[in-house]
Every structure is written in C-alpha cells, then in structure tokens.
Design a protein around this motif. Structure first.
Motif, PDB file in Angstrom:
ATOM      1  N   LYS A   3       0.834  -1.206   0.000  1.00 58.38           N
ATOM      2  CA  LYS A   3       0.000   0.000   0.000  1.00 58.38           C
ATOM      3  C   LYS A   3       0.867   1.255   0.000  1.00 58.38           C
ATOM      4  CE  LYS A   3      -4.181  -1.845   2.086  1.00 58.38           C
ATOM      5  NZ  LYS A   3      -5.093  -1.777   3.225  1.00 58.38           N
ATOM      6  N   MET A   4       1.947   1.210   0.752  1.00 55.37           N
ATOM      7  CA  MET A   4       2.872   2.337   0.809  1.00 55.37           C
ATOM      8  C   MET A   4       3.420   2.627  -0.589  1.00 55.37           C
ATOM      9  SD  MET A   4       6.212   2.533   3.230  1.00 55.37           S
ATOM     10  CE  MET A   4       7.419   3.816   3.101  1.00 55.37           C
ATOM     11  N   LEU A   5       3.838   1.581  -1.279  1.00 57.00           N
ATOM     12  CA  LEU A   5       4.400   1.743  -2.620  1.00 57.00           C
ATOM     13  C   LEU A   5       3.332   2.157  -3.634  1.00 57.00           C
ATOM     14  CD1 LEU A   5       6.812  -1.324  -2.632  1.00 57.00           C
ATOM     15  CD2 LEU A   5       7.449   1.097  -2.477  1.00 57.00           C
ATOM     16  N   SER A   6       2.093   1.705  -3.442  1.00 58.60           N
ATOM     17  CA  SER A   6       0.994   2.095  -4.346  1.00 58.60           C
ATOM     18  C   SER A   6       0.733   3.588  -4.275  1.00 58.60           C
ATOM     19  CB  SER A   6      -0.286   1.337  -3.986  1.00 58.60           C
ATOM     20  OG  SER A   6      -0.143  -0.030  -4.222  1.00 58.60           O
ATOM     21  N   PHE A   7       0.638   4.124  -3.070  1.00 59.77           N
ATOM     22  CA  PHE A   7       0.431   5.560  -2.923  1.00 59.77           C
ATOM     23  C   PHE A   7       1.608   6.340  -3.503  1.00 59.77           C
ATOM     24  CE2 PHE A   7      -2.919   4.500   0.103  1.00 59.77           C
ATOM     25  CZ  PHE A   7      -3.849   5.485  -0.182  1.00 59.77           C
TER      26      PHE A   7
END
Length: 165
Positions: free
Chosen positions: A30-34
């Motif tokens: 999720k961190m990398l998606s944002f």
C-alpha cells in the motif's frame, strides 16, 4: 513563467497528499501504491518546472514500485533499473549538480525497495533520505508546494517512525 510555476505547484499538491498518505500505510504494498500516484504527480510537476532529471527518476520510480508491488524480482531487473536511472538521469540533467540529487535519491531508494522491501522500518528510512534530497531539489526549481509537501512528509514519516519504536 508564473503560470508554469503555479501549474507545477498545483500538481505537487496532489503529490503532497499521496506522499503523506503513503507514509502511514500498514503494508509495504500500500505504501508503494500511494507512492506511484505521488511519483506521477511529481513527474508532471517537474516536467512543467523543467527539472528533467527528476521526470526520468519519477517515471522509473513508478515502474520500480509496480514491480515491487507485484513481487517481480530479479537481479538483472534491479540493476537495469538502477543503471537506467543513472544514465537517463545524467543524460536528461539540465540543472547541473542540482539535477544529480533526484538521480542519487532514486538510485538509493530503488536499491532499498528491491533489497529491504519487507522491512518497513528500513524502507521508511530510505524514503526519508529520498525525501530530503527531493526537498532540496524542489525548492531550487521553485516547486514550493512540492518543497512544503516534502517537508511535511519528512515530518510525518519521522513521526511515524518514532511512534513505531
């Protein structure tokens, strides 16, 4: 010139929001998606503000993060992305030594994403160092919203790291 600065800073506002959301995610994916959305906004902003080495780095960052999210991993791919970042960053650098900051930041963070992707603390430290380099770059290319957003994300990320300990 003023309209370019305003438009570039407007795109940085989107990056600021998604960067801030990124640092508070509970999973690396999720961190990398944002961060993919953030890199897109920053890339457009840097293009408008004529920081071309950053445009290249942001584009490669999106690609790198998508590969990490999908757990596509190979040494050849990692080295290819790192080398492309350096070569293209230098090739498209129109800002002298200042233009090298995004190249160094992206190279270091790319290495971290591929090597410590499951260690959120190490990933946050790498993200923090990356942000500091981009804060300097953003300020110097008159991306004041990007600078302010990056500083706020630095504070937010550091606070998140302190709370985890």
């Amino acid at each position: 010139m003023l309209s370019s600065v305003l438009l570039g800073n407007l795109f940085s506002l989107g990056a600021m929001i998604t960067d801030s959301l990124s640092s508070h995610q509970k999973s690396s994916e999720k961190m990398l998606s944002f961060q993919c959305f953030s890199q897109g906004f920053y890339g457009i902003s840097s293009l408008i503000l004529k920081g071309y080495s950053a445009v290249v780095q942001n584009t490669l960052s999106i690609f790198r993060n998508l590969l990490a999210i999908r757990k596509v991993h190979s040494d050849l791919l990692e080295w290819t992305i790192l080398i492309l970042g350096i070569v293209l960053g230098i090739l498209f650098n129109n800002r002298g030594l200042l233009g090298v900051l995004p190249v160094i930041a992206n190279g270091m963070y790319t290495f971290a994403v591929f090597k410590v992707k499951d260690n959120q603390n190490a990933l946050r430290w790498a993200f923090l160092i990356n942000l500091i380099m981009y804060a300097i770059f953003n300020f110097c290319i008159m991306n004041y919203v990007g600078f302010a957003g990056t500083v706020m994300t630095i504070v937010s990320t550091a606070a998140s790291m302190i709370r985890k300990h």
